[in-house]
Design an enzyme around this catalytic site. Sequence first.
Site, PDB file in Angstrom:
ATOM      1  N   CYS A 133     -12.114   6.777   0.042  1.00 47.29           N
ATOM      2  CA  CYS A 133     -11.756   6.327   1.371  1.00 47.29           C
ATOM      3  C   CYS A 133     -12.736   5.260   1.876  1.00 47.29           C
ATOM      4  O   CYS A 133     -12.848   4.192   1.301  1.00 47.29           O
ATOM      5  CB  CYS A 133     -11.658   7.539   2.306  1.00 47.29           C
ATOM      6  SG  CYS A 133     -10.784   7.247   3.850  1.00 47.29           S
ATOM      7  N   HIS A 134     -13.468   5.535   2.954  1.00 52.46           N
ATOM      8  CA  HIS A 134     -14.425   4.585   3.524  1.00 52.46           C
ATOM      9  C   HIS A 134     -15.812   4.680   2.884  1.00 52.46           C
ATOM     10  O   HIS A 134     -16.698   3.894   3.201  1.00 52.46           O
ATOM     11  CB  HIS A 134     -14.564   4.819   5.040  1.00 52.46           C
ATOM     12  CG  HIS A 134     -13.385   4.359   5.829  1.00 52.46           C
ATOM     13  ND1 HIS A 134     -12.214   5.088   5.895  1.00 52.46           N
ATOM     14  CD2 HIS A 134     -13.182   3.255   6.571  1.00 52.46           C
ATOM     15  CE1 HIS A 134     -11.345   4.448   6.665  1.00 52.46           C
ATOM     16  NE2 HIS A 134     -11.909   3.327   7.086  1.00 52.46           N
TER      17      HIS A 134
END
Length: 181
Positions: free
Chosen positions: A110-111
């Site tokens: 994800c991030h």
Amino acid sequence: MLNGKTIAFLVAPEGVEQVELTEPWKAVKQAGGTPKLVSTKPGQIQGFNHLDRADKFAVDETVDGSDPASFDGLVLPGGVANPDFLRTVPAAVQFTRAFFDSGKPVAAICHAPWTLIEADVVRGRTITSWPSLRTDLGNAGATWVDKEVVICTAGPNMLVSSRKPDDLKAFCQAALDAFSA
């Protein structure tokens, strides 16, 4: 498969996407490994289900008191706030970079690649992430692709990356394969 291997999970005190912590954690345990929660502060971290507070988890070690050499691999869960905070903490960035310097596998979802960008370890690598990091990763010298899971061996270590919670099944399997290699 991971018998005797210890895997660090680096998270901020708040902001980790809970499922991106708990699913890989369960996968490591089920494969016979030992997951350890490493954070910037002792006590507990706060998980989130997107923007809603979820469960709390006990910290095993702080990044300042942790030796990357005592781990066989690193998982960097996502959530927007989690890696955004970690990339501002020099000890967390150094901890992350140490896995690359020693050639140990790293899995980021994800991030989480924001922390990798700050550690300056994505140049020349192929990686995926949450789509909004595409420009950041490109500016840092990485090649961004939109795939469920990417396994990059172009650098000193194996780097596993995925985009989002929907990719967790593939992410967990690829991470376990990297950690058991």
